[in-house]
Each structure stands twice: as C-alpha cells, then as structure tokens.
Design a protein around this motif. Structure first.
Motif, mmCIF file in Angstrom:
data_model
loop_
_atom_site.group_PDB
_atom_site.id
_atom_site.type_symbol
_atom_site.label_atom_id
_atom_site.label_comp_id
_atom_site.label_asym_id
_atom_site.label_seq_id
_atom_site.Cartn_x
_atom_site.Cartn_y
_atom_site.Cartn_z
ATOM 1 N N TYR A 1 0.817 -1.212 0.000
ATOM 2 C CA TYR A 1 0.000 0.000 0.000
ATOM 3 C C TYR A 1 0.851 1.263 0.000
ATOM 4 C CZ TYR A 1 -4.525 -2.203 0.447
ATOM 5 O OH TYR A 1 -5.658 -2.920 0.194
ATOM 6 N N ILE A 2 2.129 1.145 0.345
ATOM 7 C CA ILE A 2 3.034 2.288 0.267
ATOM 8 C C ILE A 2 3.584 2.308 -1.153
ATOM 9 C CG2 ILE A 2 5.142 3.368 1.125
ATOM 10 C CD1 ILE A 2 4.717 1.923 3.750
ATOM 11 N N PRO A 3 3.287 3.356 -1.922
ATOM 12 C CA PRO A 3 3.751 3.370 -3.317
ATOM 13 C C PRO A 3 5.273 3.321 -3.411
ATOM 14 C CG PRO A 3 2.198 5.159 -2.892
ATOM 15 C CD PRO A 3 2.526 4.534 -1.582
ATOM 16 N N VAL A 4 5.781 2.668 -4.399
ATOM 17 C CA VAL A 4 7.179 2.607 -4.807
ATOM 18 C C VAL A 4 8.070 1.893 -3.787
ATOM 19 C CG1 VAL A 4 9.168 3.919 -5.609
ATOM 20 C CG2 VAL A 4 6.872 4.719 -6.159
ATOM 21 N N ILE A 5 8.179 2.377 -2.567
ATOM 22 C CA ILE A 5 9.139 1.815 -1.616
ATOM 23 C C ILE A 5 8.571 0.685 -0.771
ATOM 24 C CG2 ILE A 5 10.511 3.912 -1.480
ATOM 25 C CD1 ILE A 5 9.146 4.496 1.198
ATOM 26 N N GLY A 6 7.254 0.518 -0.758
ATOM 27 C CA GLY A 6 6.641 -0.514 0.071
ATOM 28 C C GLY A 6 7.030 -1.920 -0.340
ATOM 29 N N SER A 7 7.062 -2.174 -1.628
ATOM 30 C CA SER A 7 7.406 -3.515 -2.094
ATOM 31 C C SER A 7 8.880 -3.836 -1.833
ATOM 32 C CB SER A 7 7.087 -3.669 -3.577
ATOM 33 O OG SER A 7 7.780 -2.710 -4.340
ATOM 34 N N VAL B 1 5.824 12.331 -6.048
ATOM 35 C CA VAL B 1 5.801 13.627 -5.364
ATOM 36 C C VAL B 1 4.855 13.567 -4.168
ATOM 37 C CG1 VAL B 1 5.181 16.057 -5.625
ATOM 38 C CG2 VAL B 1 6.474 14.904 -7.421
ATOM 39 N N ALA B 2 3.694 12.952 -4.367
ATOM 40 C CA ALA B 2 2.725 12.823 -3.274
ATOM 41 C C ALA B 2 3.301 11.979 -2.142
ATOM 42 C CB ALA B 2 1.434 12.209 -3.795
ATOM 43 N N LEU B 3 3.999 10.912 -2.493
ATOM 44 C CA LEU B 3 4.616 10.069 -1.473
ATOM 45 C C LEU B 3 5.606 10.867 -0.636
ATOM 46 C CD1 LEU B 3 5.130 7.272 -0.199
ATOM 47 C CD2 LEU B 3 6.828 6.899 -1.981
ATOM 48 N N GLY B 4 6.451 11.639 -1.295
ATOM 49 C CA GLY B 4 7.408 12.464 -0.564
ATOM 50 C C GLY B 4 6.731 13.504 0.311
ATOM 51 N N PHE B 5 5.748 14.199 -0.241
ATOM 52 C CA PHE B 5 5.061 15.260 0.503
ATOM 53 C C PHE B 5 4.333 14.720 1.726
ATOM 54 C CE2 PHE B 5 1.105 17.616 1.248
ATOM 55 C CZ PHE B 5 1.632 18.831 1.653
ATOM 56 N N GLY C 1 4.632 11.243 8.121
ATOM 57 C CA GLY C 1 5.440 10.057 8.374
ATOM 58 C C GLY C 1 4.888 8.813 7.701
ATOM 59 N N LEU C 2 4.920 7.691 8.415
ATOM 60 C CA LEU C 2 4.495 6.412 7.851
ATOM 61 C C LEU C 2 3.014 6.420 7.483
ATOM 62 C CD1 LEU C 2 5.371 3.548 7.133
ATOM 63 C CD2 LEU C 2 4.801 2.867 9.457
ATOM 64 N N ALA C 3 2.188 7.043 8.294
ATOM 65 C CA ALA C 3 0.757 7.134 7.962
ATOM 66 C C ALA C 3 0.566 7.901 6.657
ATOM 67 C CB ALA C 3 -0.010 7.809 9.093
ATOM 68 N N GLY C 4 1.338 8.948 6.459
ATOM 69 C CA GLY C 4 1.272 9.704 5.212
ATOM 70 C C GLY C 4 1.713 8.893 4.016
ATOM 71 N N ALA C 5 2.690 8.001 4.213
ATOM 72 C CA ALA C 5 3.140 7.135 3.120
ATOM 73 C C ALA C 5 2.020 6.189 2.694
ATOM 74 C CB ALA C 5 4.375 6.344 3.545
ATOM 75 N N ALA D 1 -0.791 8.412 0.930
ATOM 76 C CA ALA D 1 -0.334 9.394 -0.062
ATOM 77 C C ALA D 1 -1.234 9.445 -1.298
ATOM 78 C CB ALA D 1 1.112 9.101 -0.471
ATOM 79 N N VAL D 2 -1.508 8.330 -1.908
ATOM 80 C CA VAL D 2 -2.305 8.326 -3.138
ATOM 81 C C VAL D 2 -3.766 8.675 -2.866
ATOM 82 C CG1 VAL D 2 -3.096 6.927 -5.075
ATOM 83 C CG2 VAL D 2 -0.717 6.807 -4.361
ATOM 84 N N PRO D 3 -4.419 8.075 -1.851
ATOM 85 C CA PRO D 3 -5.810 8.475 -1.611
ATOM 86 C C PRO D 3 -5.960 9.959 -1.281
ATOM 87 C CG PRO D 3 -5.336 6.467 -0.416
ATOM 88 C CD PRO D 3 -4.041 6.949 -0.995
ATOM 89 N N LEU D 4 -5.068 10.500 -0.459
ATOM 90 C CA LEU D 4 -5.148 11.923 -0.126
ATOM 91 C C LEU D 4 -4.916 12.796 -1.352
ATOM 92 C CD1 LEU D 4 -3.283 11.955 3.299
ATOM 93 C CD2 LEU D 4 -5.719 12.332 2.918
#
Length: 147
Positions: free
Chosen positions: A43-49, A106-110, A116-120, A123-126
């Motif tokens: 569920y964490i884009p890019v870095i989660g996997s 960009v959304a993931l970083g922001f 923090g982790l909750a934002g990661a 990120a996409v839904p927000l």
C-alpha cells in the motif's frame, strides 16, 4: 477513490501471492505472516514492495545457516514486485485513476514528510481527494461554477 481501493488490493495480492510462493519454496518459517506483511507494505507506493522484500530476507538470514535462501527470497519477491509494479500497476492505474506516476512519487514524498508512515500509506488516496477538490474548485474548462 473507489478505483484506488480496488487497484491497490488487487496488485498487492499479486505481489503477496508470488512472494508467498517464493518464501514457501525456500522453506521460510511463518510464510503466512510474511505474506500479510508484504501485502500491507504494498500500500506504500514505490518503496513498500522493496521493504516487503528486505524484511523476509533478513528473517531468512537469521533462520538459515547459509545466505542463499535469503537471496532467493529477496530476488523472487523483487522480481514479482517489479513485474507488478512496472507492468501491471501502471496500466491499471492509468485506466482507472487520473494520476500520473510522477505525481505519485511527489505525493509520497510530501505526505511522508508531513505525516510520516501514515502519510506514506495514505499518499495516493489523499492526493486523489485533493485532485477531485481542486478540479471542482478550478475546472479545466472555462465554465463557471454555479453560485
């Protein structure tokens, strides 16, 4: 938003199932636990996997006397995540969501910096919610909003 809720679990299940098969073939203990962890981290884009590949591999280093099982687990999980993340997910995302992969980064970083982790995880839904709100407030065409 509804399509994100559909696309993420489908692609996460693909990665988790493939990772579970690799971990089971390598003989890792607690395969079901690690499969669920991989699914949730997807569920964490890019870095989660990537995190989902590293954690079971580190556990394999502790479990087995040799390193090759950890390498197989890491490599197999990374191959599954790469195929799903670079071939299947972008096609599903492009067809169902109106968000560019660069905007996802960009959304993931922001959101990660902000929450923090909750934002990661969110990120996409927000970002999709913000996109819908801004699209409603500032429509792309020249029509004015009523009121």
């Amino acid at each position: 938003m509804e399509t994100y809720v559909w696309v993420q679990p489908v692609t996460g299940l693909m990665v988790a199932a493939a990772s579970g098969v690799v971990m089971l073939a390598a003989g890792l203990d607690n395969v079901l636990f690690w499969t669920v962890v991989v699914f949730l981290l997807c569920y964490i884009p890019v870095i989660g996997s990537t995190a989902g590949s590293i954690l079971p591999a580190l556990f394999a280093l502790l479990q087995f006397p040799t390193w090759w099982q950890a390498a197989v687990i890491f490599g197999g999980t990374q191959v599954a995540a790469t195929i799903v993340g670079n071939v299947i997910y972008p096609r599903m995302q492009a067809e169902t969501q109106n968000i560019d992969p660069l905007a996802t980064l960009v959304a993931l970083g922001f959101w990660s910096i902000l929450w923090g982790l909750a934002g990661a995880f969110l990120a996409v839904p927000l970002s999709i919610i913000a996109l819908v709100i801004f699209n409603h407030l500032f429509p792309a065409d020249d029509t004015k909003l009523p009121g």
